[in-house]
Motif scaffolding. Structure first.
Motif, PDB file in Angstrom:
ATOM      1  N   LEU A 140      15.929  27.922  20.810  1.00 26.58           N
ATOM      2  CA  LEU A 140      16.760  27.921  19.601  1.00 26.58           C
ATOM      3  C   LEU A 140      16.667  26.620  18.801  1.00 26.58           C
ATOM      4  O   LEU A 140      17.526  26.338  17.963  1.00 26.58           O
ATOM      5  CB  LEU A 140      18.224  28.169  19.990  1.00 26.58           C
ATOM      6  N   SER A 141      15.627  25.856  19.040  1.00 24.25           N
ATOM      7  CA  SER A 141      15.508  24.569  18.351  1.00 24.25           C
ATOM      8  C   SER A 141      15.387  24.714  16.845  1.00 24.25           C
ATOM      9  O   SER A 141      15.699  23.777  16.099  1.00 24.25           O
ATOM     10  CB  SER A 141      14.292  23.794  18.894  1.00 24.25           C
ATOM     11  N   ASP A 142      14.954  25.864  16.375  1.00 25.94           N
ATOM     12  CA  ASP A 142      14.842  26.075  14.932  1.00 25.94           C
ATOM     13  C   ASP A 142      16.177  26.472  14.302  1.00 25.94           C
ATOM     14  O   ASP A 142      16.299  26.485  13.062  1.00 25.94           O
ATOM     15  CB  ASP A 142      13.800  27.153  14.635  1.00 25.94           C
ATOM     16  N   LYS A 143      17.163  26.776  15.131  1.00 23.69           N
ATOM     17  CA  LYS A 143      18.462  27.216  14.613  1.00 23.69           C
ATOM     18  C   LYS A 143      19.598  26.221  14.860  1.00 23.69           C
ATOM     19  O   LYS A 143      20.660  26.324  14.241  1.00 23.69           O
ATOM     20  CB  LYS A 143      18.852  28.564  15.233  1.00 23.69           C
ATOM     21  N   ILE A 144      19.403  25.278  15.785  1.00 22.72           N
ATOM     22  CA  ILE A 144      20.467  24.350  16.161  1.00 22.72           C
ATOM     23  C   ILE A 144      19.982  22.916  16.004  1.00 22.72           C
ATOM     24  O   ILE A 144      18.921  22.542  16.518  1.00 22.72           O
ATOM     25  CB  ILE A 144      20.926  24.590  17.612  1.00 22.72           C
ATOM     26  N   ARG A 145      20.778  22.100  15.310  1.00 18.25           N
ATOM     27  CA  ARG A 145      20.485  20.683  15.156  1.00 18.25           C
ATOM     28  C   ARG A 145      21.647  19.895  15.763  1.00 18.25           C
ATOM     29  O   ARG A 145      22.803  20.054  15.333  1.00 18.25           O
ATOM     30  CB  ARG A 145      20.314  20.314  13.679  1.00 18.25           C
ATOM     31  N   VAL A 146      21.353  19.069  16.760  1.00 17.83           N
ATOM     32  CA  VAL A 146      22.358  18.240  17.423  1.00 17.83           C
ATOM     33  C   VAL A 146      22.265  16.832  16.836  1.00 17.83           C
ATOM     34  O   VAL A 146      21.246  16.160  16.966  1.00 17.83           O
ATOM     35  CB  VAL A 146      22.145  18.198  18.946  1.00 17.83           C
ATOM     36  N   HIS A 147      23.341  16.395  16.189  1.00 10.75           N
ATOM     37  CA  HIS A 147      23.354  15.101  15.497  1.00 10.75           C
ATOM     38  C   HIS A 147      24.151  14.075  16.310  1.00 10.75           C
ATOM     39  O   HIS A 147      25.285  14.354  16.728  1.00 10.75           O
ATOM     40  CB  HIS A 147      24.006  15.228  14.119  1.00 10.75           C
TER      41      HIS A 147
END
Length: 464
Positions: free
Chosen positions: A272-279
């Motif tokens: 799911l790296s294309d849908k979730i961004r962890v900041h």
């Protein structure tokens, strides 16, 4: 007389670190005049104030009983004083001193959960009878800084509070998705008391936490293609479920390097790296590109760390990030009942050793902050109290901690825990947390609210 008494104590304590002090206690035995004074003062207060339940306290001087055994109260509490330093800890630091005594093994209890509930039940009476102890502690606390402020025992407890960032620790007691918040229990798991009535089965905690995630996202009315903003990533459980099951895109914020690392590993493993961004970002630093970009906002048990002076700012930024129409907010937080809420909150075990500088809001404080912070652009839709679900969640965490946490599991991250004494203190700190918080929720001392908001003029569903 009082000033002379505690002046001499202060002078003596300035020279004593924890190990030296404990050694002095051993050598002096039952003749320690300070322990005698503390013991007699505390027992006198207890004898005159216990109105619910029964406690039996034993030490090298004998046994004292306070209260009366009753059939409608769970059990008699048996407290054994192993070291006389217990009496002085409680005299000088009250509830915090009691927690320290447990962590350091200065006392033994037949029932930790029951003991904390016992003291909560008698809280008002004990406070009324022993209020002079608070004034006494305030008057002499400066003189005890060397003992209770920067002593070796205090330094150790300050150090182990940073271990809370160990991913291996949390893996030992959390469910598989690693939600560090209140689960929601249903009849399928026997309800909030199912574990006490023979309903406990493997996977119960996972089911309760997944139900909580779905409840939050359903209340947020998310749909495939929606973009969600989350303050407080945890280890990515909410974001992963929102993307995988609900088909959403998620931006999630954390201040923990370790949490970000593990959350991104879990996101990648789920594809799911294309849908979730962890900041790695403070919520106050969200960029201009977030303006009116999100369909929904969620935050689960992060508001405890915001502080009352920032509640308006928090909701101002939520308003900033949400779309002008058809946008929703769901926030959850451990809370104080309205009668106990104060913007300034005194130090207790959790604020000192688990979450320094935390501040529990009340549901009303959050509603007011949402209204003022958003300039009226958020409308309250629902308020739910999940407090009844928290004690079982904490009991499940406590069982898993006892079953799965080992010294080898945490010394890789924290070599200091190779010392068996340090490790036992560390583990008892977590045992105390689960019992302390569980009793607080069970007795209504603290609550857990989930609030949902929408934009003015929006409707929850098609209704015409």
């Amino acid at each position: 007389m009082t000033s002379r008494l505690f002046g001499s104590v202060s002078a003596a304590c300035d020279k004593l670190h924890y190990g030296e002090w404990r050694g002095a206690w051993v050598s002096q035995g039952s003749k320690s005049w300070l322990a005698d004074y503390a013991r007699s003062t505390i027992l006198s207060a207890l004898k005159n104030s216990i109105s619910v339940g029964h406690i039996i306290i034993s030490d090298s001087r004998g046994t004292t009983e306070c209260g009366e055994s009753r059939q409608d109260y769970d059990t008699s509490i048996r407290l054994k004083v192993v070291r006389d330093v217990f009496w002085v800890r409680v005299l000088m630091s009250g509830d915090v001193g009691f927690s320290e005594a447990y962590m350091f093994g200065d006392i033994e209890l037949n029932d930790l959960n029951g003991a904390i509930k016992f003291f909560i039940d008698n809280h008002a009476q004990v406070n009324e009878v022993s209020s002079f102890l608070k004034h006494l502690r305030s008057a002499v606390s400066a003189g005890f800084n060397g003992l209770f402020g920067q002593s070796l025992s205090q330094a150790r407890l300050n150090a182990i509070s940073s271990y809370d960032q160990s991913n291996e620790l949390f893996k030992a007691f959390l469910s598989q998705e690693m939600m560090y918040s209140c689960g929601l229990w249903s009849k399928l798991e026997g309800g909030v008391r199912g574990d006490l009535e023979g309903w406990r089965s493997p996977g119960d905690l996972e089911a309760a936490q997944l139900r909580k995630i779905h409840h939050v996202l359903t209340k947020a009315r998310v749909r495939p293609g929606h973009r969600i903003l989350e303050f407080g990533s945890g280890w990515g459980a909410m974001a992963i479920e929102a993307a995988s099951f609900f088909g959403c895109e998620v931006d999630t914020l954390t201040l923990s390097v370790e949490q970000k690392k593990l959350a991104e590993e879990r996101v990648a493993a789920a594809g799911l790296s294309d849908k979730i961004r962890v900041h790695l970002m403070d919520y106050r630093d969200i960029p201009e590109s977030f303006r009116n970009a999100f369909d929904a906002f969620v935050s689960i048990e992060m508001l405890e760390h915001v502080g009352s002076q920032y509640y308006d700012t928090y909701f101002k930024l939520v308003d900033f990030a949400l779309k002008k129409k058809n946008a929703t907010v769901v926030v959850s937080s451990s809370t104080f009942p309205e009668c106990r809420y104060r913007e300034y909150q005194a130090e207790d075990f959790m604020r000192k050793y688990m979450w320094p500088n935390s501040c529990l809001p009340s549901a009303t404080a959050l509603v007011q902050a949402a209204l003022s912070g958003s300039s009226g652009n958020l409308t309250i839709e629902s308020i739910e109290n999940h407090a009844a679900h928290y004690p079982r969640t904490l009991r499940e965490w406590g069982r898993r901690l006892d079953e799965d946490l080992t010294q080898d599991r945490v010394i890789q991250d924290f070599p200091a825990l190779q010392d068996p004494v340090e490790y036992q203190t560390f583990k008892r700190k977590w045992e105390y947390l689960f019992a302390y918080a569980g009793a607080g929720f069970a007795k209504g001392y603290i609550t857990c609210h989930m609030l949902s908001f929408s934009r003015p003029g929006d409707v929850p569903m098609d209704c015409d």
